[in-house]
Design a protein around this motif. Structure first.
Motif, PDB file in Angstrom:
ATOM      1  N   GLY A 127       4.437  18.697 -16.359  1.00  0.00           N
ATOM      2  CA  GLY A 127       4.310  18.026 -17.735  1.00  0.00           C
ATOM      3  C   GLY A 127       5.744  17.338 -17.248  1.00  0.00           C
ATOM      4  N   GLY A 128       6.576  16.426 -16.970  1.00  0.00           N
ATOM      5  CA  GLY A 128       7.710  15.579 -17.315  1.00  0.00           C
ATOM      6  C   GLY A 128       7.081  13.993 -17.772  1.00  0.00           C
ATOM      7  N   VAL A 129       5.904  14.125 -17.687  1.00  0.00           N
ATOM      8  CA  VAL A 129       5.693  13.005 -18.527  1.00  0.00           C
ATOM      9  C   VAL A 129       5.876  12.743 -20.170  1.00  0.00           C
ATOM     10  CG1 VAL A 129       3.874  10.876 -19.876  1.00  0.00           C
ATOM     11  CG2 VAL A 129       3.820  12.023 -17.083  1.00  0.00           C
ATOM     12  N   LYS A 130       5.031  14.505 -20.311  1.00  0.00           N
ATOM     13  CA  LYS A 130       5.373  14.460 -21.560  1.00  0.00           C
ATOM     14  C   LYS A 130       7.002  14.911 -22.575  1.00  0.00           C
ATOM     15  CE  LYS A 130       0.865  15.839 -23.249  1.00  0.00           C
ATOM     16  NZ  LYS A 130       0.394  15.025 -23.237  1.00  0.00           N
ATOM     17  N   GLY A 142       1.011  -1.312  -0.155  1.00  0.00           N
ATOM     18  CA  GLY A 142       0.154  -0.486   0.284  1.00  0.00           C
ATOM     19  C   GLY A 142       1.059   1.263  -0.201  1.00  0.00           C
ATOM     20  N   ALA A 143       1.838   1.578   1.178  1.00  0.00           N
ATOM     21  CA  ALA A 143       2.569   2.210   0.746  1.00  0.00           C
ATOM     22  C   ALA A 143       3.545   2.669  -0.479  1.00  0.00           C
ATOM     23  CB  ALA A 143       3.959   2.358   1.819  1.00  0.00           C
ATOM     24  N   MET A 144       4.113   1.370  -0.761  1.00  0.00           N
ATOM     25  CA  MET A 144       4.727   1.447  -2.212  1.00  0.00           C
ATOM     26  C   MET A 144       3.562   2.153  -3.391  1.00  0.00           C
ATOM     27  SD  MET A 144       6.014  -1.193  -4.656  1.00  0.00           S
ATOM     28  CE  MET A 144       4.166  -1.557  -5.014  1.00  0.00           C
ATOM     29  N   ARG A 145       2.307   1.336  -3.812  1.00  0.00           N
ATOM     30  CA  ARG A 145       1.309   1.977  -4.805  1.00  0.00           C
ATOM     31  C   ARG A 145       1.144   3.361  -4.299  1.00  0.00           C
ATOM     32  NH1 ARG A 145      -3.221  -1.798  -4.436  1.00  0.00           N
ATOM     33  NH2 ARG A 145      -3.985  -0.452  -7.185  1.00  0.00           N
ATOM     34  N   LEU A 146       1.359   4.096  -2.717  1.00  0.00           N
ATOM     35  CA  LEU A 146       0.621   5.631  -2.388  1.00  0.00           C
ATOM     36  C   LEU A 146       2.228   6.512  -3.164  1.00  0.00           C
ATOM     37  CD1 LEU A 146      -0.653   7.926  -1.246  1.00  0.00           C
ATOM     38  CD2 LEU A 146       0.587   6.814   0.805  1.00  0.00           C
ATOM     39  N   PHE A 147       2.860   5.776  -2.393  1.00  0.00           N
ATOM     40  CA  PHE A 147       4.751   6.529  -2.979  1.00  0.00           C
ATOM     41  C   PHE A 147       5.075   6.778  -4.718  1.00  0.00           C
ATOM     42  CE2 PHE A 147       6.856   5.447   0.504  1.00  0.00           C
ATOM     43  CZ  PHE A 147       6.026   5.700   1.952  1.00  0.00           C
ATOM     44  N   LEU A 148       4.455   5.484  -5.455  1.00  0.00           N
ATOM     45  CA  LEU A 148       4.503   5.808  -6.974  1.00  0.00           C
ATOM     46  C   LEU A 148       2.904   6.526  -6.956  1.00  0.00           C
ATOM     47  CD1 LEU A 148       4.736   1.721  -7.709  1.00  0.00           C
ATOM     48  CD2 LEU A 148       6.338   3.891  -8.494  1.00  0.00           C
ATOM     49  N   GLY A 149       2.008   6.705  -6.757  1.00  0.00           N
ATOM     50  CA  GLY A 149       0.779   7.632  -6.907  1.00  0.00           C
ATOM     51  C   GLY A 149       1.203   9.135  -6.652  1.00  0.00           C
ATOM     52  N   GLU A 150       2.088   9.343  -6.036  1.00  0.00           N
ATOM     53  CA  GLU A 150       2.119  10.892  -5.662  1.00  0.00           C
ATOM     54  C   GLU A 150       3.645  11.240  -6.325  1.00  0.00           C
ATOM     55  OE1 GLU A 150       1.959  10.963  -0.295  1.00  0.00           O
ATOM     56  OE2 GLU A 150       3.512  10.352  -1.248  1.00  0.00           O
ATOM     57  N   GLY A 151       4.887  10.282  -6.904  1.00  0.00           N
ATOM     58  CA  GLY A 151       5.550  10.950  -7.298  1.00  0.00           C
ATOM     59  C   GLY A 151       4.848  10.270  -9.023  1.00  0.00           C
ATOM     60  N   LEU A 152       3.579  10.013  -9.278  1.00  0.00           N
ATOM     61  CA  LEU A 152       2.700  10.210 -10.923  1.00  0.00           C
ATOM     62  C   LEU A 152       2.097  11.350 -11.174  1.00  0.00           C
ATOM     63  CD1 LEU A 152       1.868   6.107 -11.260  1.00  0.00           C
ATOM     64  CD2 LEU A 152       3.185   7.622 -12.800  1.00  0.00           C
ATOM     65  N   ALA A 153       1.612  11.942  -9.629  1.00  0.00           N
ATOM     66  CA  ALA A 153       1.025  13.828 -10.439  1.00  0.00           C
ATOM     67  C   ALA A 153       2.228  14.363 -10.042  1.00  0.00           C
ATOM     68  CB  ALA A 153       0.045  13.608  -8.334  1.00  0.00           C
ATOM     69  N   ARG A 154       3.211  14.007  -9.494  1.00  0.00           N
ATOM     70  CA  ARG A 154       4.497  14.790  -9.319  1.00  0.00           C
ATOM     71  C   ARG A 154       5.148  15.432 -10.823  1.00  0.00           C
ATOM     72  NH1 ARG A 154       7.684  13.045  -5.119  1.00  0.00           N
ATOM     73  NH2 ARG A 154       5.643  13.877  -4.010  1.00  0.00           N
ATOM     74  N   LEU A 155       5.519  14.151 -11.459  1.00  0.00           N
ATOM     75  CA  LEU A 155       5.733  14.069 -12.820  1.00  0.00           C
ATOM     76  C   LEU A 155       4.743  14.725 -13.391  1.00  0.00           C
ATOM     77  CD1 LEU A 155       8.088  12.837 -14.457  1.00  0.00           C
ATOM     78  CD2 LEU A 155       7.306  10.695 -14.383  1.00  0.00           C
ATOM     79  N   GLU A 156       3.790  14.324 -13.511  1.00  0.00           N
ATOM     80  CA  GLU A 156       2.547  14.322 -14.274  1.00  0.00           C
ATOM     81  C   GLU A 156       2.381  16.331 -14.422  1.00  0.00           C
ATOM     82  OE1 GLU A 156      -1.913  13.045 -16.254  1.00  0.00           O
ATOM     83  OE2 GLU A 156      -1.353  13.436 -14.018  1.00  0.00           O
TER      84      GLU A 156
END
Length: 173
Positions: free
Chosen positions: A76-79, A59-73
């Protein structure tokens, strides 16, 4: 061998364990393969404790991934990395489906306003499923109450409580 097994000419042979005969062999809810792999009960408990700790860490790992994805998106990091969408980034870079990435990002955003629930997920006191449910109905003023309820209830019961609280349209079966 910690399981008391010996490698035979054709296959591995395990000594009978103390619980042999106590567990009826007619119970075929478990695969035959598992019944043949006898393990001392203390070892079973040790494996269970380790699996539970790993599960709580997911659960913690998925949350940290989600936080990183939100930050990256968000920046504009995804693009900037050459990906057209968050989903394509998740598939190529993380080996996750776009849906998994989107769900993780969405829960990370919801838990940003619920620090007590976020901490409970990180510490393993709340499962991912329970955190998703309470994030749909909890407000900063009542997140302690929802957290306590979630820790005391099964996911099924919590889902019913969330439906009763009026978030039924958002809760999937």
């Amino acid at each position: 061998d910690p399981l008391g097994c010996v490698q035979g000419a054709a296959r591995r042979v395990c000594k009978p364990m103390w619980y042999e005969g106590v567990v009826p062999r007619t119970d075929r809810a478990r695969p035959k393969r598992l019944l043949a792999e006898a393990m001392p009960y203390e070892r079973v408990l040790a494996v269970d404790r380790r699996l539970a700790a790993l599960g709580r860490g997911l659960g913690a790992m998925r949350l940290f991934l989600g936080e990183g994805l939100a930050r990256l998106e968000g920046c504009g990091g995804v693009k900037a990395l050459g990906f057209p969408t968050l989903g394509s980034y998740a598939q190529e870079a993380l080996g996750q489906s776009g849906r998994q990435a989107g769900d993780a990002r969405a829960l990370a955003r919801r838990l940003a306003r619920l620090p007590v629930a976020r901490a409970a997920l990180v510490e393993g006191r709340l499962s991912w499923s329970k955190a998703e449910l309470i994030a749909r109905v909890a407000a900063p003023e009542d997140e302690n109450d929802w957290g306590a309820r979630a820790e005391a209830m099964s996911v099924r019961r919590l889902r019913m409580a969330v439906v009763e609280a009026g978030a039924g349209a958002e809760v999937e079966g």
